[in-house]
Design a protein around this motif. Structure first.
Motif, PDB file in Angstrom:
ATOM      1  N   UNK A   1      -4.109  51.442  -7.607  1.00 56.26           N
ATOM      2  CA  UNK A   1      -5.360  51.617  -8.532  1.00 56.26           C
ATOM      3  C   UNK A   1      -5.580  50.275  -9.252  1.00 56.26           C
ATOM      4  N   UNK A   2      -6.669  49.718  -9.615  1.00 57.06           N
ATOM      5  CA  UNK A   2      -7.014  48.427 -10.239  1.00 57.06           C
ATOM      6  C   UNK A   2      -6.199  48.327 -11.570  1.00 57.06           C
ATOM      7  N   UNK A   3      -5.285  47.415 -11.793  1.00 56.77           N
ATOM      8  CA  UNK A   3      -4.957  47.025 -13.188  1.00 56.77           C
ATOM      9  C   UNK A   3      -3.551  47.783 -13.197  1.00 56.77           C
ATOM     10  N   UNK A   4      -3.268  48.490 -12.134  1.00 52.89           N
ATOM     11  CA  UNK A   4      -1.858  49.345 -12.259  1.00 52.89           C
ATOM     12  C   UNK A   4      -0.847  48.784 -10.915  1.00 52.89           C
ATOM     13  N   UNK A   5      -0.263  47.752 -11.248  1.00 51.01           N
ATOM     14  CA  UNK A   5       0.763  47.224 -10.293  1.00 51.01           C
ATOM     15  C   UNK A   5       2.022  47.540 -10.857  1.00 51.01           C
ATOM     16  N   UNK A   6       2.497  46.731 -11.917  1.00 49.45           N
ATOM     17  CA  UNK A   6       3.555  46.994 -12.644  1.00 49.45           C
ATOM     18  C   UNK A   6       3.720  47.246 -14.189  1.00 49.45           C
ATOM     19  N   UNK A   7       2.354  47.058 -14.650  1.00 53.45           N
ATOM     20  CA  UNK A   7       2.283  47.113 -16.093  1.00 53.45           C
ATOM     21  C   UNK A   7       2.859  45.705 -16.993  1.00 53.45           C
ATOM     22  N   UNK A   8       3.515  45.814 -17.774  1.00 55.43           N
ATOM     23  CA  UNK A   8       4.181  44.630 -18.427  1.00 55.43           C
ATOM     24  C   UNK A   8       5.740  44.826 -18.850  1.00 55.43           C
ATOM     25  N   UNK A   9       6.710  44.759 -17.894  1.00 54.16           N
ATOM     26  CA  UNK A   9       7.835  44.701 -18.186  1.00 54.16           C
ATOM     27  C   UNK A   9       8.389  44.352 -19.593  1.00 54.16           C
ATOM     28  N   UNK A  10       7.735  43.212 -19.927  1.00 56.56           N
ATOM     29  CA  UNK A  10       8.238  42.383 -21.190  1.00 56.56           C
ATOM     30  C   UNK A  10       7.891  43.348 -22.439  1.00 56.56           C
ATOM     31  N   UNK A  11       6.805  44.416 -22.290  1.00 58.99           N
ATOM     32  CA  UNK A  11       6.612  45.118 -23.414  1.00 58.99           C
ATOM     33  C   UNK A  11       7.395  46.357 -23.407  1.00 58.99           C
ATOM     34  N   UNK A  12       8.463  46.435 -22.435  1.00 59.35           N
ATOM     35  CA  UNK A  12       9.088  47.842 -22.449  1.00 59.35           C
ATOM     36  C   UNK A  12      10.284  47.625 -23.508  1.00 59.35           C
ATOM     37  N   UNK A  13      10.510  48.654 -24.292  1.00 58.96           N
ATOM     38  CA  UNK A  13      11.463  48.435 -25.190  1.00 58.96           C
ATOM     39  C   UNK A  13      13.038  48.287 -24.831  1.00 58.96           C
ATOM     40  N   UNK A  14      13.753  47.472 -25.216  1.00 59.52           N
ATOM     41  CA  UNK A  14      15.213  47.286 -24.806  1.00 59.52           C
ATOM     42  C   UNK A  14      15.907  48.554 -24.752  1.00 59.52           C
ATOM     43  N   UNK A  15      16.916  48.656 -23.741  1.00 62.18           N
ATOM     44  CA  UNK A  15      17.627  49.775 -23.560  1.00 62.18           C
ATOM     45  C   UNK A  15      19.022  49.697 -24.177  1.00 62.18           C
ATOM     46  N   UNK A  16      19.390  50.593 -24.972  1.00 61.39           N
ATOM     47  CA  UNK A  16      20.878  50.522 -25.487  1.00 61.39           C
ATOM     48  C   UNK A  16      21.893  50.871 -24.636  1.00 61.39           C
ATOM     49  N   UNK A  17      22.757  49.937 -24.108  1.00 63.79           N
ATOM     50  CA  UNK A  17      23.940  50.133 -23.255  1.00 63.79           C
ATOM     51  C   UNK A  17      25.190  49.890 -23.842  1.00 63.79           C
ATOM     52  N   UNK A  18      26.291  50.213 -23.263  1.00 64.49           N
ATOM     53  CA  UNK A  18      27.566  49.934 -23.926  1.00 64.49           C
ATOM     54  C   UNK A  18      27.844  48.865 -24.145  1.00 64.49           C
ATOM     55  N   UNK A  19      27.205  47.683 -23.555  1.00 71.64           N
ATOM     56  CA  UNK A  19      27.268  46.462 -23.610  1.00 71.64           C
ATOM     57  C   UNK A  19      26.618  45.760 -24.794  1.00 71.64           C
ATOM     58  N   UNK A  20      25.765  46.502 -25.297  1.00 70.76           N
ATOM     59  CA  UNK A  20      24.767  46.120 -26.264  1.00 70.76           C
ATOM     60  C   UNK A  20      23.259  46.243 -26.076  1.00 70.76           C
ATOM     61  N   UNK A  21      22.250  45.757 -26.688  1.00 69.45           N
ATOM     62  CA  UNK A  21      20.871  46.052 -26.564  1.00 69.45           C
ATOM     63  C   UNK A  21      20.332  45.070 -25.400  1.00 69.45           C
TER      64      UNK A  21
END
Length: 213
Positions: A22-42
């Protein structure tokens, strides 16, 4: 985690899309994804900026352990050309720095596997999303960092791309530490595939199984 890189991008012309996007829907904006909380940190993804990031990425690409699989050793112009192919493209592949507690420490390519040359080599589904990874610093290798980050990024993809049915990767079959890290991160081995530049292990993390593996 004992691997510096998962896979280079395929150096062949892109095929016609396996499925219309669909037009305009390839990947979106990964830079806008909220960080993930991991055992190593954010941990978050920061889209690459050539002026800011080229020197660091070229340094990583010239690490012999990385160069053995990414094949981008040489002057900065080699890395720059690889990045520009994506930055000047249509958004089907987004190069990103992986940032852990504010420090860039890995490189990622988030790409539409169903629109990639890879789709010629496996039964692609609409919105399949692929990942390539290298861990930059030697100190971050061999202690489970890659496994933790692979799981985090796969979850980020699935959380932020509801149309994506699964996350795909194709590490070099010879890169056994990389394959092991994918398995530990909830991916399953799907098949061996012959790609133009390598024999790869096709790894899949299914949305339906994400809480089981």
């Amino acid at each position: 985690m004992g691997f510096p890189g998962a896979a280079p991008r395929l150096a062949v012309a892109a095929p016609p899309p396996a499925h219309p996007a669909p037009p305009g829907d390839l990947l979106g904006s990964p830079g806008d994804w909220a960080p993930a909380a991991t055992s190593l940190g954010s941990f978050g993804l920061l889209p690459v900026c050539l002026d800011r990031d080229l020197a660091l990425l070229a340094q990583w690409m010239n690490d012999p352990a990385v160069a053995a699989f990414w094949e981008l050793a040489g002057p900065e112009s080699v890395t720059a050309a690889h990045l520009r192919d994506q930055l000047d493209g249509d958004g089907r592949s987004v190069p990103c720095l992986g940032v852990l507690d504010g420090t860039p420490m890995s490189y990622w390519e988030i790409y539409r596997a169903d629109l990639d040359p890879l789709a010629r080599h496996y039964p692609a589904r609409p919105h399949d999303t692929g990942v390539h990874l290298l861990v930059g610093g030697i100190a971050d290798r061999g202690r489970g960092v890659g496994t933790t980050l692979l799981r985090a990024v796969a979850d980020l993809v699935l959380d932020n791309r509801p149309q994506c049915p699964r996350v795909i990767a194709e590490p070099d079959l010879r890169n056994t530490p990389s394959v092991s890290a994918f398995l530990s991160a909830g991916f399953r081995f799907h098949a061996e595939v012959d790609l133009p530049d390598k024999r790869a292990a096709l790894m899949v993390r299914d949305r339906a199984l994400r809480n089981l593996l």
